[in-house]
Scaffold this motif. Structure first.
Motif, PDB file in Angstrom:
ATOM      1  N   ILE A   1     -14.923   5.908  22.252  1.00 47.51           N
ATOM      2  CA  ILE A   1     -15.338   5.237  21.016  1.00 47.51           C
ATOM      3  C   ILE A   1     -14.293   5.416  19.921  1.00 47.51           C
ATOM      4  O   ILE A   1     -13.929   4.458  19.241  1.00 47.51           O
ATOM      5  CB  ILE A   1     -16.729   5.735  20.555  1.00 47.51           C
ATOM      6  N   ARG A   2     -13.765   6.638  19.755  1.00 43.39           N
ATOM      7  CA  ARG A   2     -12.733   6.835  18.726  1.00 43.39           C
ATOM      8  C   ARG A   2     -11.479   6.035  19.061  1.00 43.39           C
ATOM      9  O   ARG A   2     -10.777   5.568  18.169  1.00 43.39           O
ATOM     10  CB  ARG A   2     -12.429   8.311  18.488  1.00 43.39           C
ATOM     11  N   SER A   3     -11.206   5.837  20.353  1.00 44.91           N
ATOM     12  CA  SER A   3     -10.037   5.052  20.756  1.00 44.91           C
ATOM     13  C   SER A   3     -10.232   3.569  20.471  1.00 44.91           C
ATOM     14  O   SER A   3      -9.301   2.894  20.031  1.00 44.91           O
ATOM     15  CB  SER A   3      -9.751   5.284  22.235  1.00 44.91           C
ATOM     16  N   VAL A   4     -11.437   3.072  20.697  1.00 44.00           N
ATOM     17  CA  VAL A   4     -11.741   1.672  20.366  1.00 44.00           C
ATOM     18  C   VAL A   4     -11.660   1.474  18.852  1.00 44.00           C
ATOM     19  O   VAL A   4     -11.129   0.458  18.381  1.00 44.00           O
ATOM     20  CB  VAL A   4     -13.126   1.260  20.927  1.00 44.00           C
ATOM     21  N   LEU A   5     -12.162   2.438  18.093  1.00 41.83           N
ATOM     22  CA  LEU A   5     -12.048   2.358  16.633  1.00 41.83           C
ATOM     23  C   LEU A   5     -10.585   2.339  16.205  1.00 41.83           C
ATOM     24  O   LEU A   5     -10.207   1.590  15.295  1.00 41.83           O
ATOM     25  CB  LEU A   5     -12.774   3.533  15.974  1.00 41.83           C
ATOM     26  N   LYS A   6      -9.780   3.143  16.853  1.00 44.08           N
ATOM     27  CA  LYS A   6      -8.333   3.163  16.550  1.00 44.08           C
ATOM     28  C   LYS A   6      -7.722   1.786  16.823  1.00 44.08           C
ATOM     29  O   LYS A   6      -6.952   1.277  16.010  1.00 44.08           O
ATOM     30  CB  LYS A   6      -7.649   4.238  17.392  1.00 44.08           C
ATOM     31  N   LEU A   7      -8.057   1.196  17.957  1.00 49.78           N
ATOM     32  CA  LEU A   7      -7.536  -0.132  18.288  1.00 49.78           C
ATOM     33  C   LEU A   7      -7.988  -1.183  17.286  1.00 49.78           C
ATOM     34  O   LEU A   7      -7.213  -2.043  16.880  1.00 49.78           O
ATOM     35  CB  LEU A   7      -7.983  -0.546  19.694  1.00 49.78           C
TER      36      LEU A   7
ATOM     37  N   THR B   1       0.614   1.740  19.379  1.00 40.53           N
ATOM     38  CA  THR B   1      -0.768   2.078  19.717  1.00 40.53           C
ATOM     39  C   THR B   1      -1.097   1.652  21.142  1.00 40.53           C
ATOM     40  O   THR B   1      -1.721   2.406  21.892  1.00 40.53           O
ATOM     41  CB  THR B   1      -1.743   1.412  18.732  1.00 40.53           C
ATOM     42  N   LEU B   2      -0.677   0.454  21.513  1.00 43.38           N
ATOM     43  CA  LEU B   2      -1.015  -0.048  22.848  1.00 43.38           C
ATOM     44  C   LEU B   2      -0.397   0.785  23.967  1.00 43.38           C
ATOM     45  O   LEU B   2      -0.973   0.902  25.043  1.00 43.38           O
ATOM     46  CB  LEU B   2      -0.598  -1.509  22.979  1.00 43.38           C
ATOM     47  N   ILE B   3       0.748   1.362  23.720  1.00 46.86           N
ATOM     48  CA  ILE B   3       1.377   2.225  24.722  1.00 46.86           C
ATOM     49  C   ILE B   3       0.911   3.666  24.550  1.00 46.86           C
ATOM     50  O   ILE B   3       0.587   4.349  25.524  1.00 46.86           O
ATOM     51  CB  ILE B   3       2.917   2.144  24.642  1.00 46.86           C
ATOM     52  N   GLY B   4       0.840   4.147  23.331  1.00 39.18           N
ATOM     53  CA  GLY B   4       0.541   5.550  23.088  1.00 39.18           C
ATOM     54  C   GLY B   4      -0.914   5.944  23.260  1.00 39.18           C
ATOM     55  O   GLY B   4      -1.215   7.064  23.685  1.00 39.18           O
ATOM     56  N   LEU B   5      -1.844   5.054  22.928  1.00 37.18           N
ATOM     57  CA  LEU B   5      -3.258   5.401  22.990  1.00 37.18           C
ATOM     58  C   LEU B   5      -3.742   5.720  24.412  1.00 37.18           C
ATOM     59  O   LEU B   5      -4.446   6.718  24.595  1.00 37.18           O
ATOM     60  CB  LEU B   5      -4.108   4.306  22.344  1.00 37.18           C
ATOM     61  N   PRO B   6      -3.391   4.921  25.424  1.00 39.75           N
ATOM     62  CA  PRO B   6      -3.804   5.313  26.782  1.00 39.75           C
ATOM     63  C   PRO B   6      -3.249   6.675  27.210  1.00 39.75           C
ATOM     64  O   PRO B   6      -3.932   7.445  27.887  1.00 39.75           O
ATOM     65  CB  PRO B   6      -3.243   4.194  27.668  1.00 39.75           C
ATOM     66  N   ILE B   7      -2.037   6.978  26.771  1.00 44.05           N
ATOM     67  CA  ILE B   7      -1.447   8.281  27.072  1.00 44.05           C
ATOM     68  C   ILE B   7      -2.272   9.376  26.405  1.00 44.05           C
ATOM     69  O   ILE B   7      -2.586  10.402  27.018  1.00 44.05           O
ATOM     70  CB  ILE B   7       0.019   8.343  26.587  1.00 44.05           C
ATOM     71  N   ASN B   8      -2.634   9.164  25.160  1.00 40.79           N
ATOM     72  CA  ASN B   8      -3.444  10.125  24.423  1.00 40.79           C
ATOM     73  C   ASN B   8      -4.802  10.331  25.094  1.00 40.79           C
ATOM     74  O   ASN B   8      -5.271  11.462  25.224  1.00 40.79           O
ATOM     75  CB  ASN B   8      -3.611   9.654  22.977  1.00 40.79           C
ATOM     76  N   ILE B   9      -5.441   9.255  25.513  1.00 40.85           N
ATOM     77  CA  ILE B   9      -6.749   9.345  26.166  1.00 40.85           C
ATOM     78  C   ILE B   9      -6.645  10.195  27.432  1.00 40.85           C
ATOM     79  O   ILE B   9      -7.469  11.087  27.662  1.00 40.85           O
ATOM     80  CB  ILE B   9      -7.301   7.939  26.493  1.00 40.85           C
ATOM     81  N   ILE B  10      -5.642   9.931  28.244  1.00 41.44           N
ATOM     82  CA  ILE B  10      -5.461  10.692  29.484  1.00 41.44           C
ATOM     83  C   ILE B  10      -5.247  12.167  29.175  1.00 41.44           C
ATOM     84  O   ILE B  10      -5.880  13.045  29.779  1.00 41.44           O
ATOM     85  CB  ILE B  10      -4.301  10.110  30.311  1.00 41.44           C
ATOM     86  N   GLY B  11      -4.373  12.466  28.232  1.00 44.54           N
ATOM     87  CA  GLY B  11      -4.088  13.853  27.881  1.00 44.54           C
ATOM     88  C   GLY B  11      -5.312  14.588  27.360  1.00 44.54           C
ATOM     89  O   GLY B  11      -5.592  15.719  27.763  1.00 44.54           O
TER      90      GLY B  11
ATOM     91  N   GLY C   1      -5.913  24.232  30.886  1.00 49.01           N
ATOM     92  CA  GLY C   1      -5.895  22.942  30.189  1.00 49.01           C
ATOM     93  C   GLY C   1      -4.515  22.593  29.670  1.00 49.01           C
ATOM     94  O   GLY C   1      -4.067  21.447  29.784  1.00 49.01           O
ATOM     95  N   THR C   2      -3.817  23.571  29.118  1.00 48.75           N
ATOM     96  CA  THR C   2      -2.488  23.336  28.560  1.00 48.75           C
ATOM     97  C   THR C   2      -1.471  23.028  29.648  1.00 48.75           C
ATOM     98  O   THR C   2      -0.671  22.089  29.515  1.00 48.75           O
ATOM     99  CB  THR C   2      -2.048  24.554  27.726  1.00 48.75           C
ATOM    100  N   ILE C   3      -1.503  23.776  30.729  1.00 45.14           N
ATOM    101  CA  ILE C   3      -0.582  23.511  31.844  1.00 45.14           C
ATOM    102  C   ILE C   3      -0.896  22.159  32.477  1.00 45.14           C
ATOM    103  O   ILE C   3       0.021  21.375  32.756  1.00 45.14           O
ATOM    104  CB  ILE C   3      -0.635  24.654  32.878  1.00 45.14           C
ATOM    105  N   SER C   4      -2.180  21.859  32.670  1.00 44.20           N
ATOM    106  CA  SER C   4      -2.572  20.560  33.233  1.00 44.20           C
ATOM    107  C   SER C   4      -2.157  19.414  32.319  1.00 44.20           C
ATOM    108  O   SER C   4      -1.677  18.376  32.790  1.00 44.20           O
ATOM    109  CB  SER C   4      -4.087  20.509  33.459  1.00 44.20           C
ATOM    110  N   LEU C   5      -2.349  19.614  31.029  1.00 48.37           N
ATOM    111  CA  LEU C   5      -1.936  18.611  30.032  1.00 48.37           C
ATOM    112  C   LEU C   5      -0.444  18.356  30.133  1.00 48.37           C
ATOM    113  O   LEU C   5      -0.002  17.203  30.184  1.00 48.37           O
ATOM    114  CB  LEU C   5      -2.300  19.092  28.623  1.00 48.37           C
ATOM    115  N   SER C   6       0.333  19.408  30.183  1.00 49.22           N
ATOM    116  CA  SER C   6       1.789  19.275  30.213  1.00 49.22           C
ATOM    117  C   SER C   6       2.266  18.570  31.482  1.00 49.22           C
ATOM    118  O   SER C   6       3.085  17.642  31.424  1.00 49.22           O
ATOM    119  CB  SER C   6       2.439  20.655  30.089  1.00 49.22           C
ATOM    120  N   ILE C   7       1.744  18.962  32.632  1.00 50.18           N
ATOM    121  CA  ILE C   7       2.124  18.326  33.905  1.00 50.18           C
ATOM    122  C   ILE C   7       1.717  16.853  33.900  1.00 50.18           C
ATOM    123  O   ILE C   7       2.504  15.976  34.268  1.00 50.18           O
ATOM    124  CB  ILE C   7       1.493  19.074  35.098  1.00 50.18           C
ATOM    125  N   THR C   8       0.498  16.589  33.454  1.00 53.65           N
ATOM    126  CA  THR C   8       0.005  15.202  33.419  1.00 53.65           C
ATOM    127  C   THR C   8       0.851  14.344  32.496  1.00 53.65           C
ATOM    128  O   THR C   8       1.206  13.207  32.829  1.00 53.65           O
ATOM    129  CB  THR C   8      -1.465  15.174  32.970  1.00 53.65           C
TER     130      THR C   8
END
Length: 183
Positions: free
Chosen positions: A59-65, A74-84, A112-119
């Motif tokens: 929901i916060r991502s849709v609001l951002k869009l 936003t179109l490139i960065g937001l999906p990356i942010n959601i995954i992270g 979480g931090t190691i998984s975030l970094s690898i992802t």
């Protein structure tokens, strides 16, 4: 908790998460930005469940869009942010949310931090770098070098970001304990 109360809490936390997205600060270079919108998402995990945390993220991502779209950034960065965010939250859901001890919080932070970094290294390699090169005419491979960028910038940034997220959430969670017990 009633469905109405749960939906209301998801809506409020989504709005809070969206507002927190406005307060980003750059780290290392301009397009490495840390935002603390994850605090509201982790609160949704603590107060409700993982599914609600995912809904707050979406929901916060849709609001951002819809309300704060900055075009290709936003179109490139937001999906990356959601995954992270979801990778980090998943570690907290899996490790800490089941048994909320200090030791498990630290373990969830580390995992979480190691998984975030690898992802994020993988997502940048497969998704972000090719899209930035194609649509924004910024080929990081040519300017900084692909391995240097991923190993010396993306990985360390996300390690630092995960620790900042955990510390910020830990402080907020500790301060809100009296209120959270009532909810």
């Amino acid at each position: 908790m009633t469905n109405t109360r749960k939906l209301t809490l998801v809506a409020v936390l989504s709005a809070l998460s969206f507002i927190l997205m406005f307060y980003q600060f750059s780290f290392l270079i301009d397009f490495f930005k840390i935002d603390l919108s994850i605090i509201a998402i982790l609160l949704a995990l603590v107060l409700l469940d993982f599914k609600s945390a995912v809904w707050v993220t979406l929901i916060r991502s849709v609001l951002k869009l819809a309300l704060n779209n900055k075009g290709l950034e936003t179109l490139i960065g937001l999906p990356i942010n959601i995954i992270g965010v979801l990778v980090f939250v998943l570690a907290f859901a899996w490790i800490w949310n089941k048994e909320r001890t200090h030791g498990r919080f630290v373990l969830a932070t580390i995992i979480g931090t190691i998984s975030l970094s690898i992802t994020m290294v993988l997502v940048n390699y497969v998704y972000a770098i090719p899209l930035y090169a194609r649509f924004m005419n910024y080929d990081i491979s040519k300017t900084l070098g692909l391995v240097h960028y991923l190993a010396a910038m993306v990985a360390p940034f996300n390690l630092i970001e995960g620790v900042i997220w955990a510390i910020a959430f830990g402080l907020i969670y500790t301060l809100l304990q009296p209120i959270l017990k009532k909810i």
